[in-house]
Design a protein around this motif. Structure first.
Motif, PDB file in Angstrom:
ATOM      1  N   SER A  72     -34.993  21.957  13.166  1.00 37.57           N
ATOM      2  CA  SER A  72     -34.906  21.972  14.720  1.00 37.57           C
ATOM      3  C   SER A  72     -35.140  23.512  15.446  1.00 37.57           C
ATOM      4  CB  SER A  72     -33.505  21.806  15.354  1.00 37.57           C
ATOM      5  OG  SER A  72     -33.333  20.258  14.454  1.00 37.57           O
ATOM      6  N   PHE A  86     -30.485  15.343   9.101  1.00 37.14           N
ATOM      7  CA  PHE A  86     -31.115  13.893   9.473  1.00 37.14           C
ATOM      8  C   PHE A  86     -31.137  13.105   8.054  1.00 37.14           C
ATOM      9  CE2 PHE A  86     -33.063  16.954  12.129  1.00 37.14           C
ATOM     10  CZ  PHE A  86     -32.317  16.904  13.452  1.00 37.14           C
ATOM     11  N   ALA A 113     -30.356  24.357  18.677  1.00 42.61           N
ATOM     12  CA  ALA A 113     -30.460  23.045  18.815  1.00 42.61           C
ATOM     13  C   ALA A 113     -29.271  22.126  18.465  1.00 42.61           C
ATOM     14  CB  ALA A 113     -31.688  22.431  18.072  1.00 42.61           C
ATOM     15  N   LYS A 169     -34.176   7.986  17.998  1.00 41.82           N
ATOM     16  CA  LYS A 169     -34.957   9.270  17.663  1.00 41.82           C
ATOM     17  C   LYS A 169     -34.287   9.763  16.172  1.00 41.82           C
ATOM     18  CE  LYS A 169     -36.030  13.881  19.643  1.00 41.82           C
ATOM     19  NZ  LYS A 169     -37.847  13.640  19.085  1.00 41.82           N
ATOM     20  N   LYS A 170     -33.420  10.423  16.440  1.00 43.71           N
ATOM     21  CA  LYS A 170     -32.740  11.310  14.683  1.00 43.71           C
ATOM     22  C   LYS A 170     -31.979  10.152  14.395  1.00 43.71           C
ATOM     23  CE  LYS A 170     -35.123  14.854  15.458  1.00 43.71           C
ATOM     24  NZ  LYS A 170     -34.624  16.104  16.211  1.00 43.71           N
ATOM     25  N   ASP A 197     -42.291  15.732  16.156  1.00 42.38           N
ATOM     26  CA  ASP A 197     -40.874  15.778  15.514  1.00 42.38           C
ATOM     27  C   ASP A 197     -40.632  14.751  14.552  1.00 42.38           C
ATOM     28  OD1 ASP A 197     -38.417  17.213  16.024  1.00 42.38           O
ATOM     29  OD2 ASP A 197     -37.582  15.039  16.511  1.00 42.38           O
ATOM     30  N   PHE A 239     -39.325  15.519  23.195  1.00 40.48           N
ATOM     31  CA  PHE A 239     -38.003  15.889  23.913  1.00 40.48           C
ATOM     32  C   PHE A 239     -38.102  17.435  23.204  1.00 40.48           C
ATOM     33  CE2 PHE A 239     -33.235  16.296  23.471  1.00 40.48           C
ATOM     34  CZ  PHE A 239     -33.184  16.079  24.773  1.00 40.48           C
ATOM     35  N   ARG A 252     -26.817  18.901  19.610  1.00 44.28           N
ATOM     36  CA  ARG A 252     -26.455  17.847  18.590  1.00 44.28           C
ATOM     37  C   ARG A 252     -25.325  18.537  18.054  1.00 44.28           C
ATOM     38  NH1 ARG A 252     -29.133  18.362  14.496  1.00 44.28           N
ATOM     39  NH2 ARG A 252     -30.463  19.724  15.148  1.00 44.28           N
ATOM     40  N   GLY A 300     -30.477  14.140  20.932  1.00 39.90           N
ATOM     41  CA  GLY A 300     -30.454  13.576  19.562  1.00 39.90           C
ATOM     42  C   GLY A 300     -29.062  12.868  19.410  1.00 39.90           C
ATOM     43  N   ARG A 333     -34.156  21.385  27.479  1.00 38.53           N
ATOM     44  CA  ARG A 333     -35.458  20.418  26.798  1.00 38.53           C
ATOM     45  C   ARG A 333     -36.301  19.857  28.117  1.00 38.53           C
ATOM     46  NH1 ARG A 333     -35.772  19.692  21.007  1.00 38.53           N
ATOM     47  NH2 ARG A 333     -34.056  21.212  20.220  1.00 38.53           N
ATOM     48  N   HIS A 386     -38.760  14.601   9.327  1.00 30.93           N
ATOM     49  CA  HIS A 386     -38.713  15.463  10.482  1.00 30.93           C
ATOM     50  C   HIS A 386     -39.847  16.320  10.496  1.00 30.93           C
ATOM     51  CE1 HIS A 386     -36.119  18.634  12.818  1.00 30.93           C
ATOM     52  NE2 HIS A 386     -36.691  17.619  13.620  1.00 30.93           N
TER      53      HIS A 386
HETATM   54  C1  SPV Z   1     -33.746  18.365  17.174  1.00 31.01           C
HETATM   55  O1  SPV Z   1     -32.555  19.251  17.220  1.00 31.01           O
HETATM   56  O2  SPV Z   1     -34.312  18.428  15.965  1.00 31.01           O
HETATM   57  C2  SPV Z   1     -34.576  17.835  18.148  1.00 31.01           C
HETATM   58  C3  SPV Z   1     -33.801  17.745  19.520  1.00 31.01           C
HETATM   59  O3  SPV Z   1     -35.703  17.611  17.973  1.00 31.01           O
HETATM   60  S1  SPV Z   1     -32.719  16.438  19.315  1.00 31.01           S
HETATM   61  O4  SPV Z   1     -33.406  15.092  19.909  1.00 31.01           O
HETATM   62  O5  SPV Z   1     -31.720  16.783  20.255  1.00 31.01           O
HETATM   63  O6  SPV Z   1     -32.274  16.155  17.998  1.00 31.01           O
END
Ligand code: SPV
Ligand code: GTP
Ligand code: MN
Length: 599
Positions: A262, A458, A440, A219-220, A289, A311, A83, A213, A378, A240
């Motif tokens: 992360s 996040f 991460a 997701k995030k 997560d 993931f 990320r 992410g 991952r 999270h």
């Molecule tokens: C994180 O970085 O907290 C993750 C992986 O769970 S990602 O999907 O890349 O954010």
């Protein structure tokens, strides 16, 4: 309206009854100029067709069927492996509303910038339209979105990570609202890479990265940044957090939600295997997560996992540390940025079996080039692949939460576990989480930074307002769970972890549950309730009394310094910082200075 400039032949077109969705898709196709548009139905035929296409184009390679059936490897561009927080923006009309915790751009500027990037970006590519549902398809707590992407890798990941396809589309058409996510890998030029969020518009635009992410927008981007904004206005929490059930030998099950930054142990804790000395205990994984928490009609805090897959971090996974994950990723798994053995099996640091022949960049392995697998490599696997999968992950009503656990990666200072005195103090404990940075995210690794509630990257709005939102819950219910803090990562002078971690962490979760049930005493200190050393079960563990004592006591001098640092941090949020948190900080600081508490 003029007909769209893109051809649509050759691919089965699904479309939608919802004018707002159809218009948006047409408008994006007009802007990005794809060769064709494909509405994803989420079926296995579609999945396998995309896999075959990606093998054809070299985006994916099949791994050894003997030992890794239906497993594939994707190698990212080496500049695109994590990320990118410095390129991630929250675009609220007022900068103050995004807060010092976010990078900010005005919505007008962001739209202009992103429109220019997306202009013609999908020429020569297929545009995939992915309707998805975050959360059980029939849960009132779930929220839907549509991601438009030109990456088939994103499609197959979204297929595992979300409930994607026809059912989600039907719900979107019924509800009439959805989060709009637009993504293109662009040319993977880091200078032309931005991940921007428009919370008021419920929309996300991500350009120039194909990684996790940054690109899997459900997701995030959706389930945390946009959802946290929605949660604030609607009275819930988007966090999270892993979600797990802990069943004792006499059949009592407690559900807990744990927020660790992360790469700080959520996936591993969520699917742990109980130690030999705890026969009859059983762990149920609901999520690894993200958790969405709501108060139900009775005032009970309940949680769902909006995702349907993992993931997860690959390095470190082996039969001993995490057998469930190790078994899970031996079939139907997509690996990203791991190494390969000579016989085409995936390999990573800490696997303990085999040796690398090719590294994560596809080069012949040479130790001089660094780790064989990228430290943030991952796996993507469906949640149902997990041997400890709980069917309740699909329950529309979610599960009741007995304890919220915050944690971080601290080689010093933070004890193994402690309990907050009440909800307000617990919010302070969450707000003051700090952790050493990991692979991460792009940036330096191992530097302690504040990561409140593990949400620094996040939270879609000002942390000051976020803490006020957390603090508002006791006004609505008297049934809130206990709040705890854990640290699995204390080190000795040689940099060795002094707590065995992994499955052994269940010993600490047992103490947490005993506290929740009022079954065990604890020492009240200024920072919270600490366990008496003898109450952490160490049977069959090779750990001496001095180490356990070190893990269950605090140093008042370094903690007083920590309180000063927390105070300074809270002040960076100015008048948005809730007074209640400043009061907690003052109370703890002055109590630490007094001498009459049990060390
Ligand atoms: C994180 O970085 O907290 C993750 C992986 O769970 S990602 O999907 O890349 O954010
Ligand atoms: P994200 O997916 O990035 O949000 O991370 P996560 O919190 O799910 O982290 P994960 O469980 O994948 O763990 C990250 C790394 O920490 C892996 O390399 C693990 O092997 C290691 N790890 C996890 N739990 C423990 C533990 O209890 N002790 C030690 N020493 N390492 C651990
Ligand atoms: Mn995460």
């Amino acid at each position: 309206m003029p007909p769209p400039r893109f051809p649509t032949s050759g691919i089965r077109i699904m479309t939608t009854k919802l004018p707002a969705l159809k218009e948006w898709v047409d408008q994006i196709a007009e802007l990005t100029q794809p060769d064709s548009v494909h509405w994803c139905n989420g079926g296995s035929a579609e999945y396998h067709r995309l896999i075959a296409e990606m093998i054809e184009t070299g985006t994916l390679s099949a791994l050894n069927d003997n030992g890794y059936p239906n497993c594939y490897l994707h190698l990212s561009n080496p500049n695109d492996v994590a990320r990118v927080e410095h390129l991630t923006f929250v675009c609220t009309p007022e900068q103050e509303d995004a807060g010092p915790n976010n990078n900010w751009m005005s919505p007008d500027e962001a739209h202009a910038k992103m429109d220019a990037l997306f202009d013609g970006a999908m020429r020569g590519r297929t545009m995939y339209v992915i309707p998805y549902c975050m959360g059980p398809i029939d849960s009132p707590y779930s929220r839907c979105g549509v991601e438009i992407t030109d990456s088939p890798y994103v499609v197959i990941n979204m297929e595992m990570m979300t409930r994607m396809g026809g059912d989600a589309l039907a719900r979107i058409e019924r509800e009439g609202t959805f989060v709009k996510g637009l993504h293109s890998t662009g040319d993977l030029d880091p200078e032309r890479r931005f991940i921007v969020h428009f919370p008021e518009e419920l929309s996300i635009q991500s350009f120039g990265s194909g990684y996790g992410g940054n690109a899997l927008l459900g997701k995030k981007c959706h389930a945390l940044r946009i959802a946290s904004h929605q949660a604030r206005t609607e009275g819930w929490l988007a966090e999270h957090m892993l979600l797990m059930g802990i069943e004792s030998p006499d059949g009592e099950t407690h559900y807990i939600a744990c927020a660790f930054p992360s790469a700080c142990g959520k996936t591993n804790l969520a699917m742990l295997i109980p130690p030999h000395s705890m026969p009859g205990w059983k762990i149920w994984t609901l999520g690894d997560d993200i958790a969405w928490l709501h108060l139900d009609e009775d005032g009970v805090l309940r949680a769902i996992n909006p995702e349907s897959g993992y993931f997860g971090v690959v390095p470190g996974t082996n039969e001993k540390t995490n057998k469930n994950a190790f078994d899970m990723i031996h079939h139907n798994t997509i690996f990203t940025n791991v190494a390969r053995t000579a016989d085409n099996k995936p390999w990573w640091e800490g696997k303990k079996i085999g040796e690398p022949a090719y590294d994560w960049q596809g080069r012949e392995y040479d130790a001089a080039n660094g780790p064989a697998a990228h430290p943030n490599s991952r796996f993507t696997a469906a949640a149902t692949n997990n041997p400890s999968y709980s069917k309740l992950a699909d329950a529309p009503e979610g599960v009741p939460i007995s304890a919220i656990v915050f944690g971080g990666r601290r080689k010093e200072l933070a004890p193994l576990v402690y309990e907050a005195k009440d909800w307000q103090h617990g919010v302070f404990v969450g707000a003051s989480v700090a952790s050493e940075t990991t692979a991460a995210m792009v940036g330096e690794v191992g530097v302690v930074r504040r990561d409140p509630m593990a949400m620094k990257p996040f939270c879609g709005y000002n942390f000051g307002d976020y803490w006020s939102h957390w603090l508002s819950f006791p006004k609505r219910t008297s049934k809130l769970p206990g709040i705890f803090h854990v640290n699995w990562f204390r080190q000795d002078e040689d940099g060795k972890f002094i707590w065995p971690g992994f499955g052994e962490n269940l010993r600490v979760l047992r103490w947490i549950i005993d506290r929740v049930e009022g079954r065990v005493e604890a020492r009240e200190t200024p920072i919270g309730f600490l366990p008496n050393a003898e109450d952490i079960d160490t049977s069959e563990l090779d750990i001496d009394a001095a180490t356990i004592r070190k893990l269950t006591t605090i140093n008042p001098v370094t903690w007083a310094e920590e309180m000063d640092a927390i105070g300074e941090y809270l002040e960076t949020f100015g008048d948005r910082t809730p007074q209640a948190l400043l009061d907690e900080q003052q109370r703890i600081k002055s109590e630490l200075d007094a001498v009459d508490w049990p060390r």
